[in-house]
Design a protein around this motif. Structure first.
Motif, mmCIF file in Angstrom:
data_model
loop_
_atom_site.group_PDB
_atom_site.id
_atom_site.type_symbol
_atom_site.label_atom_id
_atom_site.label_comp_id
_atom_site.label_asym_id
_atom_site.label_seq_id
_atom_site.Cartn_x
_atom_site.Cartn_y
_atom_site.Cartn_z
ATOM 1 N N SER A 243 5.869 1.907 -9.260
ATOM 2 C CA SER A 243 4.612 1.194 -9.050
ATOM 3 C C SER A 243 4.807 -0.304 -8.855
ATOM 4 N N GLN A 244 5.966 -0.845 -9.267
ATOM 5 C CA GLN A 244 6.226 -2.283 -9.146
ATOM 6 C C GLN A 244 7.135 -2.639 -7.971
ATOM 7 N N SER B 126 6.388 -2.510 -4.866
ATOM 8 C CA SER B 126 5.610 -3.280 -3.898
ATOM 9 C C SER B 126 5.589 -4.757 -4.249
ATOM 10 N N ILE C 40 1.417 2.861 -3.386
ATOM 11 C CA ILE C 40 0.110 3.219 -3.957
ATOM 12 C C ILE C 40 -0.438 4.471 -3.285
ATOM 13 N N LEU C 41 -0.340 4.486 -1.938
ATOM 14 C CA LEU C 41 -0.911 5.602 -1.185
ATOM 15 C C LEU C 41 -0.140 6.900 -1.388
ATOM 16 N N THR D 169 1.703 7.700 -3.901
ATOM 17 C CA THR D 169 1.534 8.150 -5.284
ATOM 18 C C THR D 169 0.188 8.839 -5.475
ATOM 19 N N ALA D 170 -0.851 8.276 -4.852
ATOM 20 C CA ALA D 170 -2.205 8.807 -5.030
ATOM 21 C C ALA D 170 -2.502 9.999 -4.130
ATOM 22 N N LEU E 191 0.789 -1.227 0.000
ATOM 23 C CA LEU E 191 0.000 0.000 0.000
ATOM 24 C C LEU E 191 0.824 1.283 0.000
#
Length: 431
Positions: free
Chosen positions: A257-258, A260, A167-168, A170-171, A164
């Motif tokens: 993004s990869q 993780s 993802i978190l 980045t968003a 996460l």
């Protein structure tokens, strides 16, 4: 229902789940955030860690001693944990909430203050949470079982944070990512505290005086051998976690993004393998099982050197997970044995000060990690994300494989000097 699970390994392990979600996000991305994203020089980042360690050398044993001295109707450890919870959330968010526009020495100052606040509150949590373990679980088998369950929860936390975090941030940005993980910490730690109760019989013991307590701790040969060996291995844990984002970018050449996926490959394999190491401890005993885990961990980081892309990186990460699983399960058994032997000698359970001093020794591994980063970076010209030097690939191959292998071999050699007489351990288990 609550009484049935009171002081159960699962109830206790919820605390590990609570702490490791933000801790993994911190350890994996704070260097990346400050050095790669914000442009803080590696030398300044290393200096901040060094200053922190000077403070850490003081606050660890002080908080451990204060914890041992605490006497309340709610226990010795729980009041400290509950009081530290909101402070931990605030300090964790501060690490990733750097105001826009600050750089250079201002950025260094913010980093240093945030780091010291975060680590101080973390000390209170880890000392008191760790001190509960040898009290709640007695004997090699119960401790190996509780440690295995605890590490399953730790790996779940690592997977959650690893998957996460990129993802978190980045968003939503690093600040909001930290806030969400802080709220998760509050939820799971509250559940842990609901299902943990300390044993009332030990609360009436008169504690040793401050200097006497330290003399008894510091002259314990077994304690020093075990924790010095562990500190080198613990360095590898921190180094792998913090270097993987750099390794993914410069060696495997995969997008953020990869990352993780790569981190998950290391941790997913750990979950089923903790059962293997629980079986190893039951068959070989704590010391031999721990020693074997160090050897396997050292061998398991070698494939990371040969990975070239995401696929081979995932395979190498899964192999590293086998070695990591053994190191996660076995040390708690040895630590409990050392504390039990001290109880036989002093007539007091002093989990707090042992956990604190051990915590300082193992957490000082952060300095070894930071120095490794700085020295290897200097040799290959890596300064920061804005100035990666001529060969960042070699920099991070060495940091993710060669350095961990060397540290683990040192750890294994030191472990050969540890001897805990089995008869003394049997007596301690009966106490």
């Amino acid at each position: 229902m609550r009484e049935k699970h009171l002081n159960s390994p699962v109830g206790y392990a919820m605390g590990m789940l609570a702490m490791m979600i933000p801790v993994q996000a911190f350890s994996s991305y704070y260097s990346y955030y400050y050095v790669e994203k914000l442009g803080l020089a590696v030398g300044l980042a290393t200096l901040a860690r060094t200053i922190y360690l000077i403070w850490d050398a003081l606050d660890q044993p002080i908080f451990g001693y204060l914890s041992d001295m605490t006497r309340t109707r709610f226990g010795r450890r729980r009041p400290w944990i509950i009081a530290a919870m909101p402070l931990f959330i605030c300090s964790f968010v501060m690490v990733f909430a750097v105001p826009e526009g600050i750089e250079g020495m201002q950025l260094f100052t913010w980093f240093l203050i945030a780091l010291m606040l975060y680590e101080t509150v973390s000390t209170v949590l880890w000392v008191n949470y760790g001190a509960l373990f040898p009290e709640l679980f007695r004997g090699d088998r119960p401790r190996a079982k509780a440690s295995a369950i605890q590490q399953v929860f730790q790996i779940i936390a690592l997977l959650i944070a690893s998957a996460l975090t990129p993802i978190l941030f980045t968003a939503y940005g690093f600040r909001n990512m930290a806030l969400l993980f802080g709220l998760a910490f509050a939820l799971f730690m509250s559940i842990c505290m609901l299902y943990v109760r300390e044993k009332e019989d030990i609360h009436q013991e008169a504690p040793l005086k401050f200097m006497e307590a330290f003399r008894e701790t510091l002259k314990n040969k077994e304690f020093w051998i075990f924790n010095i060996a562990n500190s080198f291995a613990q360095t590898v844990n921190g180094l792998l976690g913090s270097i993987i984002p750099f390794y993914a970018k410069y060696v495997l050449k995969v997008p953020e993004s990869q990352v993780s996926i790569l981190l998950a490959s290391i941790f997913v394999s750990v979950i089923p393998l903790v059962a293997v190491w629980y079986w190893v401890v039951r068959k070989l005993g704590g010391v031999k099982g721990w020693r074997l885990a160090l050897a396997f961990y050292g061998l398991s980081v070698i494939p990371l050197w040969f990975a070239k892309d995401l696929g081979s990186g995932i395979a190498a990460g899964a192999i590293a997970g086998f070695g990591l699983s053994g190191f996660l399960v076995t040390p708690a058994v040895i630590s409990g044995q050392i504390i039990d032997r001290d109880t036989l000698k002093t007539g007091r359970r002093r989990e707090g000060i042992y956990t604190a001093v051990a915590g300082f020794i193992t957490r000082s591994s952060g300095l070894i990690s930071a120095l490794s980063f700085w020295i290897v970076g200097m040799l290959f010209g890596y300064v920061s994300g804005t100035n990666p030097g001529p060969n960042p690939e070699a920099t991070f191959k060495i940091l993710v494989s060669a350095v961990p292998f060397s540290l683990l071999m040192v750890s294994f050699v030191i472990s050969m000097f540890l001897r805990i007489p089995p008869n003394d351990q049997k007596k301690a288990d009966l106490e």
